[in-house]
Design an enzyme around this catalytic site. Sequence first.
Site, PDB file in Angstrom:
ATOM      1  N   LEU A  92       0.860  -1.177   0.000  1.00 28.42           N
ATOM      2  CA  LEU A  92       0.000   0.000   0.000  1.00 28.42           C
ATOM      3  C   LEU A  92       0.898   1.229   0.000  1.00 28.42           C
ATOM      4  CD1 LEU A  92      -2.661  -0.918   2.750  1.00 28.42           C
ATOM      5  CD2 LEU A  92      -2.950  -1.057   0.272  1.00 28.42           C
ATOM      6  N   ASP A  93       0.410   2.312  -0.602  1.00 29.59           N
ATOM      7  CA  ASP A  93       1.144   3.572  -0.536  1.00 29.59           C
ATOM      8  C   ASP A  93       1.299   3.992   0.929  1.00 29.59           C
ATOM      9  OD1 ASP A  93       1.064   3.594  -3.294  1.00 29.59           O
ATOM     10  OD2 ASP A  93      -0.723   4.866  -3.381  1.00 29.59           O
ATOM     11  N   GLN A  94       2.316   4.777   1.207  1.00 31.73           N
ATOM     12  CA  GLN A  94       2.573   5.198   2.584  1.00 31.73           C
ATOM     13  C   GLN A  94       1.360   5.892   3.201  1.00 31.73           C
ATOM     14  OE1 GLN A  94       6.378   7.016   3.265  1.00 31.73           O
ATOM     15  NE2 GLN A  94       5.679   8.151   5.059  1.00 31.73           N
ATOM     16  N   THR A 142      -1.793   5.408   2.477  1.00 30.30           N
ATOM     17  CA  THR A 142      -2.995   4.572   2.462  1.00 30.30           C
ATOM     18  C   THR A 142      -2.980   3.640   3.662  1.00 30.30           C
ATOM     19  OG1 THR A 142      -3.039   4.617   0.041  1.00 30.30           O
ATOM     20  CG2 THR A 142      -4.346   2.912   1.127  1.00 30.30           C
ATOM     21  N   ARG A 190      -5.873   6.580  -6.788  1.00 35.85           N
ATOM     22  CA  ARG A 190      -5.608   8.015  -6.666  1.00 35.85           C
ATOM     23  C   ARG A 190      -5.557   8.677  -8.045  1.00 35.85           C
ATOM     24  NH1 ARG A 190      -0.243   7.848  -3.243  1.00 35.85           N
ATOM     25  NH2 ARG A 190      -0.496  10.129  -3.271  1.00 35.85           N
TER      26      ARG A 190
END
Length: 280
Positions: free
Chosen positions: A130-132, A134, A230
């Site tokens: 996951l993105d930082q 998220t 996103r």
Amino acid sequence: MNYFHYVVDEEELTIEKLLLDKWKIGKKTVHQMRMDKAVTDPSGEPVDWRIPLPLNAVLHFHFHAKSDYEQDDVSGVDILFEDEHIIAAVKPAGISVHPNEKDNGGTFMNAMMKSIATNGGEYVEHIHRLDQGTSGIILCAKHPIAKSIMDRKLEQHEVTRIYHAEVEGVMKRTKGVLNYPIGRDRHHSTKRRVSPSGQKATTHFRVMERRSDSTTVEASLVTGRTHQIRVHFSHIGHPVVGDTLYDGSPTEDGQYRLAAKKISFEHPITEKPITIEWIV
């Protein structure tokens, strides 16, 4: 050493057939397991890989593989599911999935290593990321066979991931499909953009709630491109609230409103359907 047990549930099954045909493990890994005598009976005696195994025979799989993450306590990393093969936990927004060259601690995988080591384990690897910014569920493997099987399932789109996002503006459509290819933004090293020459990217969504100035949507990924949700919602004029990288308005806490809420898949070993959900 990591290990798990397996109960034979098919006739005429050999260890070779189990690894190569049923689990589709890579030949290099299988060869190393053979050299390591990694499959034994409950008494610890190596099992002949070529002889068909009796129904309900119990096999023990042993692994020397170790993960090199440092152990660390990280607030907010909560375990949702765990068995001999896999572990799923919540990653809070604002922390990375794994360490980079500059930082060896404080990440999700450091917390996972601490949890695994507490119970005597030495191996844990994430299946996806996951993105930082998220938050939400990340699934990890507790041994190399589970890792190999789940990597393949992810690549073949056999893992369903459901996200909740608050996006800016009031969306008119109740549901839909965003099918826009995503590529790198040549003007920004970490940013992605919709590009005709990019990789295929498909996001399904449905509206959960409309407010005066924002909409909560449920989004599911067919593909898993970097920043996919996103990028897609920003492209249609509804950036994720707080996602300033993609033109969202800033929030008071500096975080954007995107969370991985549910993951569904067939268990890598038992083949039973598994659904893990994060309910706050």
